[in-house]
Motif scaffolding. Structure first.
Motif, PDB file in Angstrom:
ATOM      1  N   VAL A 224       0.846  -1.194   0.000  1.00 48.33           N
ATOM      2  CA  VAL A 224       0.000   0.000   0.000  1.00 48.33           C
ATOM      3  C   VAL A 224       0.883   1.246   0.000  1.00 48.33           C
ATOM      4  O   VAL A 224       1.757   1.407   0.872  1.00 48.33           O
ATOM      5  N   TYR A 225       0.629   2.131  -0.981  1.00 49.49           N
ATOM      6  CA  TYR A 225       1.357   3.391  -1.097  1.00 49.49           C
ATOM      7  C   TYR A 225       0.386   4.556  -0.959  1.00 49.49           C
ATOM      8  O   TYR A 225      -0.664   4.575  -1.602  1.00 49.49           O
ATOM      9  N   GLU A 226       0.736   5.513  -0.116  1.00 49.88           N
ATOM     10  CA  GLU A 226      -0.035   6.738   0.031  1.00 49.88           C
ATOM     11  C   GLU A 226       0.877   7.921  -0.263  1.00 49.88           C
ATOM     12  O   GLU A 226       1.954   8.035   0.342  1.00 49.88           O
ATOM     13  N   ASP A 227       0.450   8.759  -1.230  1.00 49.94           N
ATOM     14  CA  ASP A 227       1.283   9.863  -1.714  1.00 49.94           C
ATOM     15  C   ASP A 227       2.651   9.340  -2.150  1.00 49.94           C
ATOM     16  O   ASP A 227       3.675  10.008  -1.957  1.00 49.94           O
ATOM     17  N   GLY A 228       2.654   8.153  -2.723  1.00 52.61           N
ATOM     18  CA  GLY A 228       3.879   7.577  -3.253  1.00 52.61           C
ATOM     19  C   GLY A 228       4.766   6.898  -2.231  1.00 52.61           C
ATOM     20  O   GLY A 228       5.768   6.278  -2.592  1.00 52.61           O
TER      21      GLY A 228
ATOM     22  N   LEU B 194       5.624   4.093   0.721  1.00 56.29           N
ATOM     23  CA  LEU B 194       5.206   2.775   1.182  1.00 56.29           C
ATOM     24  C   LEU B 194       4.688   2.877   2.613  1.00 56.29           C
ATOM     25  O   LEU B 194       5.425   3.210   3.533  1.00 56.29           O
ATOM     26  N   GLU B 195       3.390   2.592   2.786  1.00 55.04           N
ATOM     27  CA  GLU B 195       2.780   2.663   4.113  1.00 55.04           C
ATOM     28  C   GLU B 195       2.792   1.303   4.800  1.00 55.04           C
ATOM     29  O   GLU B 195       3.060   1.211   5.993  1.00 55.04           O
ATOM     30  N   ARG B 196       2.488   0.255   4.049  1.00 59.62           N
ATOM     31  CA  ARG B 196       2.494  -1.063   4.672  1.00 59.62           C
ATOM     32  C   ARG B 196       2.573  -2.151   3.607  1.00 59.62           C
ATOM     33  O   ARG B 196       2.183  -1.963   2.452  1.00 59.62           O
ATOM     34  N   ALA B 197       3.081  -3.299   4.059  1.00 59.65           N
ATOM     35  CA  ALA B 197       3.122  -4.509   3.245  1.00 59.65           C
ATOM     36  C   ALA B 197       2.526  -5.624   4.096  1.00 59.65           C
ATOM     37  O   ALA B 197       2.918  -5.810   5.252  1.00 59.65           O
ATOM     38  N   VAL B 198       1.567  -6.364   3.515  1.00 61.18           N
ATOM     39  CA  VAL B 198       0.778  -7.314   4.299  1.00 61.18           C
ATOM     40  C   VAL B 198       0.724  -8.653   3.566  1.00 61.18           C
ATOM     41  O   VAL B 198       0.473  -8.691   2.353  1.00 61.18           O
ATOM     42  N   THR B 199       0.940  -9.749   4.283  1.00 63.33           N
ATOM     43  CA  THR B 199       0.825 -11.068   3.680  1.00 63.33           C
ATOM     44  C   THR B 199      -0.628 -11.334   3.290  1.00 63.33           C
ATOM     45  O   THR B 199      -1.542 -10.723   3.834  1.00 63.33           O
ATOM     46  N   ARG B 200      -0.842 -12.276   2.378  1.00 59.25           N
ATOM     47  CA  ARG B 200      -2.202 -12.558   1.916  1.00 59.25           C
ATOM     48  C   ARG B 200      -3.084 -13.072   3.048  1.00 59.25           C
ATOM     49  O   ARG B 200      -4.258 -12.745   3.135  1.00 59.25           O
ATOM     50  N   GLY B 201      -2.515 -13.876   3.948  1.00 63.49           N
ATOM     51  CA  GLY B 201      -3.315 -14.412   5.055  1.00 63.49           C
ATOM     52  C   GLY B 201      -4.491 -15.226   4.551  1.00 63.49           C
ATOM     53  O   GLY B 201      -4.350 -16.097   3.693  1.00 63.49           O
ATOM     54  N   ASP B 202      -5.685 -14.901   5.046  1.00 61.34           N
ATOM     55  CA  ASP B 202      -6.875 -15.630   4.621  1.00 61.34           C
ATOM     56  C   ASP B 202      -7.589 -14.944   3.460  1.00 61.34           C
ATOM     57  O   ASP B 202      -8.706 -15.313   3.108  1.00 61.34           O
ATOM     58  N   GLY B 203      -6.938 -13.953   2.860  1.00 58.82           N
ATOM     59  CA  GLY B 203      -7.538 -13.228   1.749  1.00 58.82           C
ATOM     60  C   GLY B 203      -8.262 -11.979   2.178  1.00 58.82           C
ATOM     61  O   GLY B 203      -8.451 -11.058   1.378  1.00 58.82           O
TER      62      GLY B 203
ATOM     63  N   GLU C 153      -7.536 -10.604   5.590  1.00 62.78           N
ATOM     64  CA  GLU C 153      -6.576  -9.932   6.436  1.00 62.78           C
ATOM     65  C   GLU C 153      -5.318 -10.772   6.513  1.00 62.78           C
ATOM     66  O   GLU C 153      -5.347 -11.983   6.272  1.00 62.78           O
ATOM     67  N   GLY C 154      -4.205 -10.112   6.831  1.00 63.53           N
ATOM     68  CA  GLY C 154      -2.928 -10.804   6.891  1.00 63.53           C
ATOM     69  C   GLY C 154      -2.003 -10.135   7.883  1.00 63.53           C
ATOM     70  O   GLY C 154      -2.393  -9.217   8.617  1.00 63.53           O
ATOM     71  N   ASP C 155      -0.745 -10.576   7.897  1.00 59.69           N
ATOM     72  CA  ASP C 155       0.244 -10.049   8.829  1.00 59.69           C
ATOM     73  C   ASP C 155       0.946  -8.835   8.233  1.00 59.69           C
ATOM     74  O   ASP C 155       1.366  -8.853   7.064  1.00 59.69           O
ATOM     75  N   ASP C 156       1.092  -7.796   9.045  1.00 61.57           N
ATOM     76  CA  ASP C 156       1.815  -6.595   8.639  1.00 61.57           C
ATOM     77  C   ASP C 156       3.317  -6.877   8.730  1.00 61.57           C
ATOM     78  O   ASP C 156       3.885  -6.960   9.814  1.00 61.57           O
ATOM     79  N   VAL C 157       3.962  -7.039   7.568  1.00 63.95           N
ATOM     80  CA  VAL C 157       5.394  -7.360   7.522  1.00 63.95           C
ATOM     81  C   VAL C 157       6.166  -6.218   6.850  1.00 63.95           C
ATOM     82  O   VAL C 157       7.154  -6.449   6.156  1.00 63.95           O
ATOM     83  N   THR C 158       5.705  -4.989   7.078  1.00 65.89           N
ATOM     84  CA  THR C 158       6.287  -3.826   6.400  1.00 65.89           C
ATOM     85  C   THR C 158       7.783  -3.715   6.649  1.00 65.89           C
ATOM     86  O   THR C 158       8.562  -3.451   5.714  1.00 65.89           O
ATOM     87  N   ARG C 159       8.211  -3.890   7.895  1.00 67.17           N
ATOM     88  CA  ARG C 159       9.632  -3.727   8.201  1.00 67.17           C
ATOM     89  C   ARG C 159      10.474  -4.739   7.443  1.00 67.17           C
ATOM     90  O   ARG C 159      11.594  -4.442   7.012  1.00 67.17           O
ATOM     91  N   ASN C 160       9.954  -5.939   7.265  1.00 67.86           N
ATOM     92  CA  ASN C 160      10.681  -6.933   6.488  1.00 67.86           C
ATOM     93  C   ASN C 160      10.685  -6.584   5.008  1.00 67.86           C
ATOM     94  O   ASN C 160      11.690  -6.732   4.319  1.00 67.86           O
ATOM     95  N   ALA C 161       9.547  -6.121   4.495  1.00 68.08           N
ATOM     96  CA  ALA C 161       9.450  -5.791   3.073  1.00 68.08           C
ATOM     97  C   ALA C 161      10.394  -4.651   2.699  1.00 68.08           C
ATOM     98  O   ALA C 161      10.903  -4.601   1.572  1.00 68.08           O
ATOM     99  N   ARG C 162      10.628  -3.739   3.625  1.00 67.25           N
ATOM    100  CA  ARG C 162      11.527  -2.608   3.331  1.00 67.25           C
ATOM    101  C   ARG C 162      12.955  -3.067   3.065  1.00 67.25           C
ATOM    102  O   ARG C 162      13.751  -2.330   2.481  1.00 67.25           O
ATOM    103  N   THR C 163      13.309  -4.280   3.488  1.00 67.88           N
ATOM    104  CA  THR C 163      14.668  -4.763   3.273  1.00 67.88           C
ATOM    105  C   THR C 163      14.861  -5.370   1.892  1.00 67.88           C
ATOM    106  O   THR C 163      15.985  -5.711   1.522  1.00 67.88           O
ATOM    107  N   ILE C 164      13.786  -5.541   1.116  1.00 68.50           N
ATOM    108  CA  ILE C 164      13.870  -6.162  -0.209  1.00 68.50           C
ATOM    109  C   ILE C 164      14.184  -5.085  -1.240  1.00 68.50           C
ATOM    110  O   ILE C 164      13.470  -4.089  -1.364  1.00 68.50           O
ATOM    111  N   GLY C 165      15.251  -5.292  -1.983  1.00 64.29           N
ATOM    112  CA  GLY C 165      15.720  -4.247  -2.902  1.00 64.29           C
ATOM    113  C   GLY C 165      14.717  -3.826  -3.942  1.00 64.29           C
ATOM    114  O   GLY C 165      14.699  -2.661  -4.355  1.00 64.29           O
ATOM    115  N   SER C 166      13.870  -4.741  -4.417  1.00 63.31           N
ATOM    116  CA  SER C 166      12.917  -4.402  -5.477  1.00 63.31           C
ATOM    117  C   SER C 166      11.590  -3.886  -4.934  1.00 63.31           C
ATOM    118  O   SER C 166      10.617  -3.769  -5.674  1.00 63.31           O
TER     119      SER C 166
END
Length: 710
Positions: free
Chosen positions: A154-158, A160-169, A171-184
């Motif tokens: 999810v991006y707001e005003d460009g 990155l606000e959060r990155a969330v696993t698919r979970g049950d479709g 709701e899911g787990d907020d893994v934003t801090r982990n996603a920020r470590t991925i170069g792409s």
């Protein structure tokens, strides 16, 4: 909106032919340092996009490293760190756990098949339904079906606000801090991006990086990952972001979930992704009807799938099929969705890979329910880029039919490209008789209880007295389908059993902080957290407790029906042991399920184990006289409730005659909004003029009808 790269390049010296000699830090004024930090962040984001998204870097790796190191030094020296900085990609301090959040839009699954006839039936349905809505032509977007971990970004005003696993479709787990470590994963979008953008991406581990990482794990004496998907899933949910930063993850983005400014077609959206810094695969094609030709869009889509099947081994990422999506956005909305999948998309799966190898030995694995599964220990073989050293033989009847024995050379397949199994014997071992096959032992190798056959299956009769069943039963008791006891996963349960601290489920409730902290890897916090989870589970809802016991074929849904029918654990137990046919009156319970429930409660070992648990746990009875105070009303819940769970709130309204559904429609009477609510349900409520209730208002509504929400 942000400036274009060309505009930025006019005054940013680090974008093209950047210098790598810098003024000493001690000579910089703070204002100059801030300016240089801003330029370096902008430049590094630009170079990340050129490297990860466009595959067209314009500076050498050592130059990039010099810019990155300078930014780190500036941020540390002048205390200028920021959550959006590219330097955050190196990870950070471990976190306590993941927050569960609702997706901005449902992340549904895809209807799928490996049969061409099913793909053509999908096309026929799409055309038929769209013709009724005035559409004459259909175009499809064809994409690889990635075999990774699907996530929402999810991006707001460009930003990155959060990155969330698919979970049950939903709701899911907020893994934003982990996603920020991925170069792409860009922290800040580029170009003319929408003010709000939620996209779906697939996180994966490239094949070559996976093999290198596995080799490193083996050299360190660690267990290798089974396949790239497992490696990715295990990595993205690490609690320490620095571990994620050290592992080679990448992302492809492939769909818009929601945006403030949508394109007219899916293909147009994908074309915009690289402009914003979002990486897409090169293997996207449009399939359309050819004018004055019998070749249709679905013919082209099938041809695309066949070509990707031939090319899959040359890709540096795993795919297990292709996806066909209706291109036009309005047409997609016309087609709608089911509760499980979008009706505008279809996955055409690949056949499973197969390889040949000899069986070195056959072992016996005991499952949670006592089911005995023979496992072939193989001479290691490469199956689709994954080294497989064991495969399932399913059950004794199938072993006999396939004539499988130790020493035989067999063909191994991966079902869904994940689970290896023996497909067939290619060559019998010269020392084996032509019709010989492996026979299961008479007794369980774990507890020495008798192994008994039940049709094609075999089961250990030891019940919860069998350590193998015990471990898996405790894991299930603590799982999401059980009492959801955080901190009791496979590794911790095995540790507790091997340390002889737990010899039954009931022993969990006798654990003490001092004995836990003596175990390797356990600290005061983890011990206190587990004990708090156990204490909170002493009065579980009856349905949760029934599901947690792991009775064969009694999952959460069946457990809820049984709980509503009998009301108390004592009543159910009496019926199950003395009048099992009465169980068949319950919705979701047929003859087979009733027999398994009866056998579970009739077992002396199970009865003793359950009695021990009941000394610590008091399942809460259900009012079987369902009230009608809320009859005719339909509730939808979003967000977290303070003093109860959403599941308990749903059970309460259903017990008093209402319906509780997962999505808002014109038939919804109330949307109950807790903390951290999802955006989609609130928007749907506005569109359908559905009243929304805060938690206090919801409780007041129930109280007015004489209902107490515990």
């Amino acid at each position: 909106m942000v400036r274009s790269d060309q505009q930025a390049g006019e005054d940013n010296p680090y974008l093209r032919d950047p210098p790598t000699e810098f003024d000493p830090l001690e000579s910089l004024a703070e204002g100059k340092a801030r300016e240089q930090v801003a330029q370096l962040r902008e430049a590094i984001r630009h170079h990340d996009r050129r490297y990860y998204v466009e595959s067209d870097p314009i500076i050498a790796d050592r130059t990039y490293d010099a810019l990155f190191s300078r930014l780190v030094a500036l941020e540390d020296t002048f205390d200028l760190s920021h959550p959006d900085s590219p330097t955050r990609s190196v990870g950070g301090e471990p976190i306590e756990g993941f927050e569960t959040v609702e997706h901005v839009a449902p992340m549904l699954s895809i209807d799928q098949s490996g049969e061409e006839t099913d793909v053509r039936e999908f096309d026929e349905r799409v055309r038929r339904e769209l013709r009724e809505s005035g559409y004459d032509d259909v175009s499809y977007v064809c994409e690889p079906k990635f075999d990774g971990v699907s996530m929402e970004f999810v991006y707001e005003d460009g930003r990155l606000e959060r990155a969330v696993t698919r979970g049950d479709g939903r709701e899911g787990d907020d893994v934003t801090r982990n996603a920020r470590t991925i170069g792409s994963v860009p922290q800040q979008l580029h170009g003319d991006y929408p003010d709000f953008l939620a996209v779906r991406g697939e996180v994966y581990m490239p094949k070559d990086a996976f093999q290198s990482h596995n080799r490193e794990r083996i050299e360190r004496g660690e267990e290798p990952f089974a396949n790239p998907r497992n490696a990715t899933a295990g990595t993205i949910r690490q609690l320490d972001p620095s571990i994620v930063a050290d592992r080679p993850l990448e992302v492809f983005y492939f769909d818009v979930l929601e945006a403030s400014d949508l394109e007219d077609s899916h293909h147009a959206e994908l074309e915009r992704f690289p402009e914003w810094g979002l990486r897409v695969t090169d293997h996207v094609e449009i399939a359309a009807d050819e004018k004055n030709s019998p070749v249709t869009a679905i013919d082209a889509a099938i041809d695309y799938r066949d070509r990707m099947l031939e090319a899959r081994d040359d890709l540096d990422y795993e795919i297990d099929g292709t996806v066909v999506k209706v291109d036009d956005r309005e047409a997609r909305e016309e087609l709608g969705r089911t509760a499980r999948h979008d009706r505008y998309a279809f996955a055409y799966k690949f056949p499973p890979r197969a390889e040949v190898t000899p069986i070195a030995d056959i072992a016996v694995q005991i499952g949670r329910t006592g089911r005995v599964t023979p496992v072939a220990l193989l001479e290691p073989v490469d199956v689709g880029g994954v080294t497989v050293s064991r495969a399932s033989l399913h059950n004794p009847e199938e072993m006999a039919e396939k004539n499988v024995d130790v020493g035989d050379t067999v063909r191994v397949q991966r079902a869904g490209d994940v689970i290896p199994y023996v497909e067939a014997v290619v060559e019998k071992d010269s020392e084996n008789e032509p019709d010989s096959h492996y026979e299961l032992p008479d007794n369980c190798p774990v507890c020495d209880s008798a192994i008994e056959r039940d049709g094609p299956m075999a089961f250990c009769t030891g019940g919860l007295a069998c350590d193998a069943q015990l471990r898996r039963s405790i894991e299930y008791y603590a799982s999401d389908d059980g009492l959801d006891l955080e901190g009791l996963g496979e590794q911790s349960v095995r540790q507790l059993v091997e340390a002889e601290l737990v010899e039954s489920i009931a022993d969990l409730y006798d654990l003490e902080r001092e004995t836990l902290t003596d175990l390797e890897g356990w600290g005061e916090t983890s011990a206190e957290n587990l004990l708090a989870e156990l204490e909170a589970s002493r009065e579980p809802p009856l349905a949760d407790f029934l599901s947690a016991l792991g009775i064969p074929h009694v999952g959460p849904a069946t457990a809820r029906e049984v709980a509503r029918e009998f009301g108390s654990f004592e009543a159910l137990r009496a019926v199950a042991t003395t009048d099992p046919e009465r169980l068949e009156d319950v919705d979701d319970v047929g003859e087979t399920v009733a027999a398994h429930v009866h056998e579970f409660f009739a077992s002396e070992a199970n009865a003793a184990a359950v009695d021990d648990v009941l000394e610590h746990v008091s399942p809460q009875a259900v009012d079987t006289d369902a009230g009608d105070e809320l009859e005719g009303l339909t509730f939808v819940f979003t967000g977290s409730l303070e003093d109860t769970t959403r599941g308990e709130a749903q059970e309460t309204v259903e017990a008093h005659g209402a319906n509780a559904t997962g999505s808002v429609s014109g038939n919804t009477d109330y949307l109950v909004v807790g903390s951290n609510p999802g955006r989609t349900k609130r928007d749907d409520a506005d569109e359908n003029d559905v009243p929304t209730l805060e938690e206090a208002e919801f409780r007041e509504l129930l109280a007015d009808r004489g209902i107490d929400l515990e």
